[in-house]
Design an enzyme around this catalytic site. Structure first.
Site, mmCIF file in Angstrom:
data_model
loop_
_atom_site.group_PDB
_atom_site.id
_atom_site.type_symbol
_atom_site.label_atom_id
_atom_site.label_comp_id
_atom_site.label_asym_id
_atom_site.label_seq_id
_atom_site.Cartn_x
_atom_site.Cartn_y
_atom_site.Cartn_z
ATOM 1 N N ASP A 25 0.892 -1.335 0.030
ATOM 2 C CA ASP A 25 0.099 0.097 0.194
ATOM 3 C C ASP A 25 0.740 1.276 -0.100
ATOM 4 O O ASP A 25 1.651 1.307 0.877
ATOM 5 C CB ASP A 25 -0.718 0.029 1.230
ATOM 6 C CG ASP A 25 -1.667 1.050 1.529
ATOM 7 O OD1 ASP A 25 -1.931 1.909 0.458
ATOM 8 O OD2 ASP A 25 -2.011 1.431 2.418
ATOM 9 N N ASN A 27 -0.059 4.459 -0.141
ATOM 10 C CA ASN A 27 -0.717 5.917 0.567
ATOM 11 C C ASN A 27 -1.617 5.712 1.692
ATOM 12 O O ASN A 27 -2.172 6.621 2.087
ATOM 13 C CB ASN A 27 -1.903 6.512 -0.569
ATOM 14 C CG ASN A 27 -3.015 5.613 -0.855
ATOM 15 O OD1 ASN A 27 -3.070 4.516 -0.436
ATOM 16 N ND2 ASN A 27 -4.005 5.882 -1.711
ATOM 17 N N ASP A 29 -3.997 4.172 2.946
ATOM 18 C CA ASP A 29 -5.350 3.755 3.066
ATOM 19 C C ASP A 29 -5.530 2.311 3.648
ATOM 20 O O ASP A 29 -6.698 1.800 3.493
ATOM 21 C CB ASP A 29 -6.236 4.017 1.799
ATOM 22 C CG ASP A 29 -6.011 3.125 0.710
ATOM 23 O OD1 ASP A 29 -5.084 2.332 0.864
ATOM 24 O OD2 ASP A 29 -6.625 3.394 -0.395
ATOM 25 N N ASP A 33 -1.977 -1.417 -3.497
ATOM 26 C CA ASP A 33 -2.251 -0.665 -4.884
ATOM 27 C C ASP A 33 -1.143 -0.990 -6.015
ATOM 28 O O ASP A 33 0.118 -1.304 -5.699
ATOM 29 C CB ASP A 33 -2.537 0.831 -4.444
ATOM 30 C CG ASP A 33 -1.396 1.505 -3.722
ATOM 31 O OD1 ASP A 33 -0.479 1.350 -4.001
ATOM 32 O OD2 ASP A 33 -2.147 2.058 -2.534
ATOM 33 N N ASP A 104 -6.419 -10.441 -14.515
ATOM 34 C CA ASP A 104 -7.445 -11.366 -14.007
ATOM 35 C C ASP A 104 -8.900 -10.903 -14.668
ATOM 36 O O ASP A 104 -9.407 -9.921 -14.289
ATOM 37 C CB ASP A 104 -7.763 -11.457 -12.482
ATOM 38 C CG ASP A 104 -8.312 -12.565 -12.081
ATOM 39 O OD1 ASP A 104 -9.209 -13.292 -12.517
ATOM 40 O OD2 ASP A 104 -7.922 -13.179 -10.920
ATOM 41 N N ASP A 205 -11.292 -16.097 -14.965
ATOM 42 C CA ASP A 205 -12.168 -16.691 -13.960
ATOM 43 C C ASP A 205 -13.317 -17.448 -14.471
ATOM 44 O O ASP A 205 -14.065 -16.979 -15.355
ATOM 45 C CB ASP A 205 -12.890 -15.403 -13.197
ATOM 46 C CG ASP A 205 -13.413 -15.448 -11.958
ATOM 47 O OD1 ASP A 205 -12.638 -16.129 -10.906
ATOM 48 O OD2 ASP A 205 -14.686 -15.292 -11.638
ATOM 49 N N GLU A 264 -9.319 -20.541 -15.123
ATOM 50 C CA GLU A 264 -9.703 -21.346 -13.661
ATOM 51 C C GLU A 264 -11.224 -22.144 -14.275
ATOM 52 O O GLU A 264 -12.250 -21.544 -14.579
ATOM 53 C CB GLU A 264 -10.336 -20.336 -12.736
ATOM 54 C CG GLU A 264 -10.678 -20.739 -11.299
ATOM 55 C CD GLU A 264 -11.652 -19.949 -10.761
ATOM 56 O OE1 GLU A 264 -11.679 -20.269 -9.582
ATOM 57 O OE2 GLU A 264 -12.284 -19.192 -10.986
ATOM 58 N N HIS A 324 -6.304 -17.208 -3.783
ATOM 59 C CA HIS A 324 -6.859 -16.403 -2.888
ATOM 60 C C HIS A 324 -8.262 -17.035 -2.485
ATOM 61 O O HIS A 324 -8.970 -16.342 -1.491
ATOM 62 C CB HIS A 324 -6.929 -14.926 -3.693
ATOM 63 C CG HIS A 324 -7.902 -15.242 -4.732
ATOM 64 N ND1 HIS A 324 -7.329 -15.922 -5.973
ATOM 65 C CD2 HIS A 324 -9.458 -14.881 -5.097
ATOM 66 C CE1 HIS A 324 -8.657 -15.996 -6.837
ATOM 67 N NE2 HIS A 324 -9.576 -15.341 -6.345
ATOM 68 N N ASP A 325 -8.633 -18.076 -2.912
ATOM 69 C CA ASP A 325 -9.710 -18.732 -2.189
ATOM 70 C C ASP A 325 -9.433 -19.837 -1.475
ATOM 71 O O ASP A 325 -10.339 -20.423 -0.908
ATOM 72 C CB ASP A 325 -10.429 -19.326 -3.497
ATOM 73 C CG ASP A 325 -10.987 -18.379 -4.520
ATOM 74 O OD1 ASP A 325 -11.182 -16.961 -3.997
ATOM 75 O OD2 ASP A 325 -11.149 -18.704 -5.822
HETATM 76 O O1 TEU Z 1 -13.702 -18.385 -7.907
HETATM 77 C C1 TEU Z 1 -14.609 -19.493 -8.324
HETATM 78 C C2 TEU Z 1 -14.891 -20.565 -7.231
HETATM 79 O O2 TEU Z 1 -15.444 -21.586 -7.620
HETATM 80 C C3 TEU Z 1 -14.681 -20.295 -5.864
HETATM 81 O O3 TEU Z 1 -15.384 -19.165 -5.526
HETATM 82 C C4 TEU Z 1 -14.854 -21.612 -4.948
HETATM 83 O O4 TEU Z 1 -15.917 -22.290 -5.223
HETATM 84 C C5 TEU Z 1 -14.791 -21.096 -3.484
HETATM 85 O O5 TEU Z 1 -13.712 -20.171 -3.369
HETATM 86 C C6 TEU Z 1 -14.542 -21.971 -2.618
HETATM 87 O O6 TEU Z 1 -13.373 -22.259 -2.378
HETATM 88 C C7 TEU Z 1 -13.561 -17.426 -8.674
HETATM 89 C C8 TEU Z 1 -12.480 -16.499 -7.808
HETATM 90 O O7 TEU Z 1 -11.384 -17.140 -7.796
HETATM 91 C C9 TEU Z 1 -13.335 -16.089 -6.697
HETATM 92 O O8 TEU Z 1 -12.545 -15.373 -5.848
HETATM 93 C C10 TEU Z 1 -14.343 -15.447 -7.134
HETATM 94 O O9 TEU Z 1 -15.224 -15.360 -5.844
HETATM 95 C C11 TEU Z 1 -15.395 -16.352 -8.073
HETATM 96 O O10 TEU Z 1 -14.677 -16.884 -8.997
HETATM 97 C C12 TEU Z 1 -16.377 -15.518 -8.622
HETATM 98 O O11 TEU Z 1 -15.999 -14.297 -9.484
HETATM 99 CA CA CA Z 2 -3.541 2.337 -1.064
#
Ligand code: TEU
Ligand code: CA
Length: 536
Positions: A25, A27, A29, A33, A104, A205, A264, A324-325
């Site tokens: 980050d 700035n 907040d 970024d 993405d 995605d 994905e 990230h999921d």
């Molecule tokens: O993820 C699709 C997805 O299938 C995931 O949401 C998964 O079912 C869930 O994370 C359980 O682990 C993509 C992106 O990676 C996610 O961040 C988004 O929320 C989703 O699409 C909708 O765009």
């Molecule tokens: Ca920032």
């Protein structure tokens, strides 16, 4: 083994996944970024990890109902992340260091605040009505039994225009109608827009959800825990029209040098994934197997072999340890020293045949944060707590150094930092030769200069491994032997076939006092040790 010196970068390169919001980050907040990221580019350059590309989670304007995966404008940058000029500068500055930038693209759905949806929703007669999936009620009920991934029906009633609209995810993420040629054209224009600006491709995605069955039939039932899992998704995803759309996308990508797309796949399976890979389809489809597999050699090898088999010659393998999921690798696997597991993961990720994706923080062995109920921001986490805490655990701010907020921000970070940050950060680890970060760096360097690791085949030495795993990567002029001990005890690893006779030179071990040794009929390894040997 045939080796082609002219392999495209995405087959030999390493891609680093940045959750921009949590990276750096500039700035104060509390939200990462683009200027912050530009300030940290040396992390990826020659003196840092030396990766080939960075993939940025969505940075487009978004109401953040699903943290950027609900996009309100495809051709702009959310002001919290910066400006188009910042992105141009990022592409340029990264380019100077030999790093490509991937974006993405979430184009299965938009935000419900995207101007397209606002128009579409405004009246049943609006010219953009058909840009989304609108259906009348069926006997006063939703059009069919389709469910949302995040819980509840995949249909929301619009009282003003008296129809339902479809959303595979949140009601704030209405699905675009890919069957409408104007929609498809508009989205392909988005692809062109970014390629022309100099990005080298995209992560797509949930791409296989772009099309729905044109008659919207009920999905048949199946066994499962949640309502979404209790149906077979044969009508709401994977429609045959996908292939035509991917071919168009591929033509556009191929008209820009060195551009690629990784998809994905929703509900991925290797044979299913293989259908979507090829010269007129995607370059790669994510393999998420390591994010669910038991952390055991037999289970891991079985998954690698299944993908190798499914992809054949037309597909290309790729690997991730997390994203990230999903829960971070060290929070998910095995007993014993988490740093040792982080290094085992690195050794696996970076020496298999295929393209590795590193999720930010894996290089320092970052772990998930634990959140109390009122700290959870992720929509599915809020809905299913306490059965599911959502996806925020793996999204905590990057741990750079021992200063305020780990060097991530001078302000209050949008998610709490991991409490271990004073001792686990890039600065500390870069001074410690035994750290996960130092191991990642050495391994990435080794990989970059090794024909066997870049281009060799994959040849397992034990078909039913227990405790340890061993395989060869064989290229013309060089062979690599990679061995792992997944157990907390010393291990003598024997093979199903004799090791090629040669003098094997140890080039890397994950242990600070390496015990890995190649003997005549076996390899010896210390607890949780991974090692790499080379021979000409
Ligand atoms: O993820 C699709 C997805 O299938 C995931 O949401 C998964 O079912 C869930 O994370 C359980 O682990 C993509 C992106 O990676 C996610 O961040 C988004 O929320 C989703 O699409 C909708 O765009
Ligand atoms: Ca920032």
């Amino acid at each position: 083994m045939p080796i082609s010196p002219d392999r495209p970068w995405w087959k030999t390169g390493v891609i680093y996944h940045i959750y921009v919001r949590s990276f750096a980050d500039s700035n104060g907040d509390g939200i990462g970024d683009l200027p912050g990221l530009i300030g940290r580019l040396d992390h990826f350059g020659e003196d840092g990890l030396a990766v080939d590309a960075i993939w940025l989670s969505p940075i487009f304007p978004s109401p953040d109902t699903d943290f950027g995966y609900d996009i309100a404008d495809y051709c702009a940058i959310d002001p919290r992340y910066g400006s188009l000029a910042d992105l141009d500068r990022l592409i340029q500055e990264a380019g100077r260091r030999g790093i490509r930038v991937l974006l993405d693209l979430a184009i299965n759905h938009t935000s419900s605040r995207h101007p397209w949806f606002l128009e579409s929703r405004s009246a049943a007669s609006n010219p953009k009505r058909d840009w989304y999936v609108w259906r009348p009620a069926r006997n006063g009920r939703p059009p069919n039994n389709w469910q949302s991934v995040f819980g509840g029906r995949a249909w929301t009633w619009d009282a003003a225009t008296r129809q339902y609209y479809h959303h595979l995810f949140l009601p704030e993420q209405p699905d675009l109608n890919w069957r409408n040629p104007e929609v498809r054209r508009a989205l392909m224009d988005v692809v062109r827009f970014w390629l022309d600006r100099g990005v080298h491709g995209f992560r797509l995605d949930v791409f296989n959800a772009w099309y729905e069955h044109p008659e919207y039939p009920d999905n048949p039932p199946r066994l499962g825990l949640r309502a979404f899992d209790r149906q077979a998704h044969i009508h709401d995803i994977d429609q045959p029209e996908m292939f035509e759309a991917l071919a168009e996308l591929r033509t556009i990508l191929d008209s820009h040098p060195e551009c690629m797309a990784v998809g994905e796949l929703f509900g991925e399976d290797p044979y299913h994934a293989a259908h979507y890979c090829g010269d007129d389809k995607l370059h790669m489809v994510f393999n998420f197997e390591f994010t669910r597999s038991p952390w055991k050699p037999a289970a891991l090898l079985r998954r690698v072999l299944r993908w190798e088999d499914a992809l054949g010659d037309s597909g290309w393998p790729c690997y991730v340890l997390g994203n990230h999921d999903l829960s971070r690798i060290v929070s998910r696997v095995g007993r014993g020293d988490p740093d040792a597991h982080a290094k085992l993961g690195a050794a696996l990720l970076l020496t298999l045949r295929g393209t590795p994706f590193i999720y930010y923080g894996e290089e320092i062995g970052m772990a998930d944060i634990r959140l109390s109920r009122d700290q959870i921001l992720d929509p599915p986490g809020r809905r299913y707590w306490p059965f599911y805490e959502g996806r925020d655990g793996c999204r905590s701010p990057m741990q750079w150094d021992g200063s305020t907020n780990a060097g991530f921000s001078t302000g209050k970070p949008w998610l709490p930092l991991h409490p271990g940050h004073p001792h686990r950060n890039v600065h500390c680890q870069s001074r410690d030769p035994a750290s996960p970060y130092s191991f990642y760096r050495s391994l990435l360097r080794l990989r970059r200069n090794s024909p066997a690791l870049l281009r060799g085949d994959f040849h397992p030495l034990t078909i039913h491994p227990r405790g340890g795993l061993a395989y060869l990567r064989r290229a013309a002029g060089e062979q690599a032997l990679i061995v792992f001990n997944f157990s907390n005890r010393e291990l003598g690893l024997t093979f199903d076939e004799p090791l090629p006779e040669a003098t094997w030179r140890q080039v890397l071990s994950s242990a600070s006092n390496p015990s890995a040794r190649v003997l005549e009929d076996r390899v010896c390894l210390g607890p949780l040790e991974a090692a790499i040997f080379l021979r000409a």
